[in-house]
Design an enzyme around this catalytic site. Sequence first.
Site, PDB file in Angstrom:
ATOM      1  N   GLU A  34     -12.198   6.101   5.253  1.00 30.19           N
ATOM      2  CA  GLU A  34     -13.228   5.408   6.013  1.00 30.19           C
ATOM      3  C   GLU A  34     -14.081   6.384   6.818  1.00 30.19           C
ATOM      4  O   GLU A  34     -15.292   6.213   6.914  1.00 30.19           O
ATOM      5  CB  GLU A  34     -12.607   4.354   6.934  1.00 30.19           C
ATOM      6  N   CYS A  64      -4.954  -3.169  10.142  1.00 34.44           N
ATOM      7  CA  CYS A  64      -4.014  -2.626  11.127  1.00 34.44           C
ATOM      8  C   CYS A  64      -3.968  -1.101  11.053  1.00 34.44           C
ATOM      9  O   CYS A  64      -3.546  -0.446  12.009  1.00 34.44           O
ATOM     10  CB  CYS A  64      -2.630  -3.234  10.959  1.00 34.44           C
ATOM     11  N   HIS A  65      -4.461  -0.523   9.954  1.00 36.07           N
ATOM     12  CA  HIS A  65      -4.501   0.944   9.855  1.00 36.07           C
ATOM     13  C   HIS A  65      -5.463   1.547  10.879  1.00 36.07           C
ATOM     14  O   HIS A  65      -5.365   2.728  11.191  1.00 36.07           O
ATOM     15  CB  HIS A  65      -4.874   1.389   8.437  1.00 36.07           C
ATOM     16  N   TYR A  91      -3.417   0.975  20.542  1.00 36.44           N
ATOM     17  CA  TYR A  91      -2.586  -0.191  20.846  1.00 36.44           C
ATOM     18  C   TYR A  91      -2.904  -0.664  22.259  1.00 36.44           C
ATOM     19  O   TYR A  91      -2.965  -1.858  22.517  1.00 36.44           O
ATOM     20  CB  TYR A  91      -1.102   0.163  20.714  1.00 36.44           C
ATOM     21  N   ASN A 103       1.902  -7.441  10.133  1.00 33.79           N
ATOM     22  CA  ASN A 103       0.671  -7.875   9.471  1.00 33.79           C
ATOM     23  C   ASN A 103       0.960  -8.183   7.993  1.00 33.79           C
ATOM     24  O   ASN A 103       1.284  -7.278   7.224  1.00 33.79           O
ATOM     25  CB  ASN A 103      -0.393  -6.784   9.596  1.00 33.79           C
TER      26      ASN A 103
END
Length: 143
Positions: free
Chosen positions: A126, A97-98, A68, A89
């Site tokens: 990912e 946003c993850h 952040y 979001n």
Amino acid sequence: MNVDAFGSTVTIDDALVAEPADDVRKQVREYERGDRRTFDLEVDLADGLAGEVMATMLEIPYGETRTYGDLADELETAPVAVGRACAQNPVPVIVPCHRVVGSDGGLRGYSAADGVATKRRLLEFEARNRGARPAQARLTGEW
């Protein structure tokens, strides 16, 4: 629209996506299979800081995270303001946003279905699929 992904149902505001719902669902399924790392969808970003945060999140590469604070520094605002924008979001997964985490690597929160559990699954997925060795594909403080 609701989209099933990674064992959760994610709500996506399809009014903000130019393409038809079937195209969105198809691309999310391709992402979930590991066949897609970015989305070819035209998304209307919010006005103001929320839209700036969304645009910045779109720049975070697949399999990577930013804090952040990183986003706040880039946008010359406060980390808490970035967190608020992430929480609002309207197109999670598509606008990733993850990929935004706390300064200590903590997951903090996730506004989509099942909250932090879904965020963890997305990040672990990912990490595995970006080519990292399995031992590196864990969520640790290194994120």
